[in-house]
Scaffold this motif. Structure first.
Motif, short mmCIF file in Angstrom:
data_model
loop_
_atom_site.label_atom_id
_atom_site.label_comp_id
_atom_site.label_asym_id
_atom_site.label_seq_id
_atom_site.Cartn_x
_atom_site.Cartn_y
_atom_site.Cartn_z
N ILE A 103 78.41 54.93 31.51
CA ILE A 103 77.10 54.26 31.54
C ILE A 103 76.07 55.21 30.96
CG2 ILE A 103 75.32 53.22 32.99
CD1 ILE A 103 77.47 52.55 35.04
N CYS A 118 74.33 49.06 27.99
CA CYS A 118 74.44 50.52 28.13
C CYS A 118 75.78 50.93 28.75
CB CYS A 118 73.27 51.08 28.93
SG CYS A 118 73.29 50.63 30.66
N MET A 119 76.69 49.95 28.91
CA MET A 119 78.01 50.28 29.48
C MET A 119 79.06 50.24 28.38
SD MET A 119 77.86 47.81 32.84
CE MET A 119 79.01 48.72 33.86
N CYS A 131 69.80 52.36 31.28
CA CYS A 131 70.11 51.48 32.42
C CYS A 131 68.82 51.13 33.15
CB CYS A 131 71.07 52.20 33.37
SG CYS A 131 71.25 51.40 34.97
N THR A 132 68.61 49.85 33.42
CA THR A 132 67.39 49.43 34.13
C THR A 132 67.59 49.33 35.63
OG1 THR A 132 68.01 47.14 33.80
CG2 THR A 132 66.51 48.10 32.17
N ARG A 133 68.74 49.76 36.13
CA ARG A 133 69.06 49.67 37.57
C ARG A 133 68.95 48.21 38.05
NH1 ARG A 133 68.28 54.59 35.12
NH2 ARG A 133 68.64 56.32 36.55
N CYS A 134 69.50 47.30 37.24
CA CYS A 134 69.39 45.88 37.62
C CYS A 134 70.33 45.51 38.75
CB CYS A 134 69.65 44.99 36.41
SG CYS A 134 71.39 44.91 35.93
N MET A 135 71.30 46.36 39.06
CA MET A 135 72.26 46.19 40.16
C MET A 135 73.42 45.26 39.81
SD MET A 135 71.31 48.14 42.74
CE MET A 135 72.19 47.56 44.17
N TYR A 136 73.42 44.66 38.63
CA TYR A 136 74.46 43.67 38.32
C TYR A 136 75.86 44.29 38.44
CZ TYR A 136 77.53 40.85 35.36
OH TYR A 136 78.60 40.15 34.86
N CYS A 137 76.08 45.42 37.78
CA CYS A 137 77.44 46.00 37.79
C CYS A 137 77.80 46.50 39.19
CB CYS A 137 77.55 47.11 36.75
SG CYS A 137 76.41 48.48 37.00
N CYS A 150 76.17 43.43 30.66
CA CYS A 150 75.11 44.38 31.03
C CYS A 150 73.87 44.06 30.19
CB CYS A 150 75.58 45.81 30.76
SG CYS A 150 74.24 47.01 30.81
N PRO A 151 72.72 43.82 30.83
CA PRO A 151 71.56 43.33 30.06
C PRO A 151 71.03 44.31 29.03
CG PRO A 151 70.96 43.79 32.35
CD PRO A 151 72.45 43.89 32.27
N THR A 152 71.33 45.60 29.17
CA THR A 152 70.84 46.55 28.16
C THR A 152 71.98 47.12 27.32
OG1 THR A 152 70.96 48.40 29.70
CG2 THR A 152 68.87 47.21 29.60
#
Ligand code: SF4
Ligand code: SF4
Length: 341
Positions: free
Chosen positions: A256, A246-247, A261-267, A242-244
């Protein structure tokens, strides 16, 4: 040194050849001009200047050749695509008939901006070709210093991640700005792109002056039971990536910290059955991206982290027009809004 004509070198190999396709379409003039260009190491096309259909100042990309005895002109039509690029086969067959009759027979699905591009029409056929297309309810797209043809992903028609009705917004904004698409009046191009979620399948973050990116502001929905069906090794890998950061995953439970969370959609992309976008849906607005420019490429800056996006989109249109008016006043020629900022 070429043993055959240079253009024929491009037909060799196991892969498809655009030269072969040009020949199949009977576009021999273009093949000859291209061959000469490869021999001479320079193009034999020059910008076509002001060519177009009466009443329109955009939509035809003019191309004149300096070998008129072979092929005098090979202009390109930019045609506004239907929202989400959904065509009826019946309609497309009619487009094919028009372009076989008046143009080269070559179509380009689609240009980088989103247009359906009809490639290769000579000057005398511009008017009859466009009149035939207009009868099919197609219209010219943008070119030059205007609002360019918009682009929107298929959104709710094809994708469970869409946070906004990309198709409706595309249609409403296209009709609202249709005069600005047809008549260049701005310092330079203005692109609007509309992806339904931050996966950004239309490259809005990198390639649009004004991006409306579907997003959500409440929490990612987690189904802890379905998540357990994924291997724990994979869950931990995603948590760690997770890039920030936050998980967290402890005692079989995923948490989370949505504030980070930047809502990057990765997860969400990794666990499509267990994680879903939240229910408080709207969009993030980015401004100023472009792929190239006088001072290099920019990604868009976040202008509005979250805004509700619902028909009739009054506030969104006010924001677009307000920024356009400012840029129109202070922008130098060939200066995109990102450069002006
Ligand atoms: S941008 Fe998002 S909503 Fe649109 S097609 Fe891609 S994943 Fe789906
Ligand atoms: S959407 Fe991105 S930032 Fe948010 S929790 Fe998932 S991976 Fe982390």
């Amino acid at each position: 040194m070429f043993m055959t004509r240079p253009v024929e070198e491009l037909e060799k190999g196991k892969w498809p050849s655009y030269v072969t396709e040009w020949k199949k379409a009977g576009y021999t003039g273009l093949v000859e001009i291209y061959n000469k260009a490869l021999e001479d190491k320079r193009t034999h096309f020059k910008h076509g200047g002001m060519v177009g259909y009466p009443g329109y100042d955009a939509g035809v990309i003019g191309r004149l050749s300096d070998m008129p005895e072979v092929l005098g002109s090979s202009h390109i039509f930019r045609i506004i695509e239907p929202a989400g690029w959904f065509y009826k086969t019946e309609s497309l067959r009619k487009v094919v008939d028009v372009w076989t009759k008046y143009g080269s027979g070559l179509l380009n699905f689609h240009g980088a901006t989103g247009n359906l591009q009809l490639v290769g029409v000579e000057t005398e056929n511009i008017e009859p070709a466009f009149e035939a297309l207009a009868k099919l309810h197609y219209d010219f797209g943008g070119s030059g210093g205007d609002v360019r043809t918009l682009a929107a992903c298929g959104g709710p028609a094809i994708c469970e991640y869409s946070n906004i009705d990309t198709l409706d917004l595309y249609q409403v904004l296209t009709m609202r700005f249709i005069e600005d698409i047809h008549r260049p009046r701005f310092p330079y191009k203005w692109k609007i792109k509309i992806p339904g979620c931050p996966n950004d399948c239309v490259a809005a973050t990198a390639r649009s002056d004004f991006a409306v990116i579907g997003n959500f502001r409440d929490a990612i929905k987690i189904d802890q039971d379905i998540l357990k069906e994924y291997p724990e090794e994979k869950i931990l890998k995603v948590v760690n990536k997770c890039p920030t950061s936050c998980m967290s995953y402890e005692n079989g439970k995923l948490d989370i910290d949505m504030g980070n969370c930047t809502r990057c959609m990765y997860c969400i992309n990794e666990f499509p059955k267990a994680l879903r976008p939240g229910d408080d849906k709207g969009a993030t607005i980015l401004i100023g991206a472009r792929a190239r420019g006088r001072i290099g490429a920019f990604l868009g800056w976040t202008l509005i982290p979250f805004i509700k996006v619902e028909a009739p989109y009054t506030r969104l249109i006010e924001i677009i027009v307000g920024i356009q008016d400012w840029w129109d006043e202070i922008g130098n020629p060939k200066e995109r809004v990102g450069e002006a900022i």
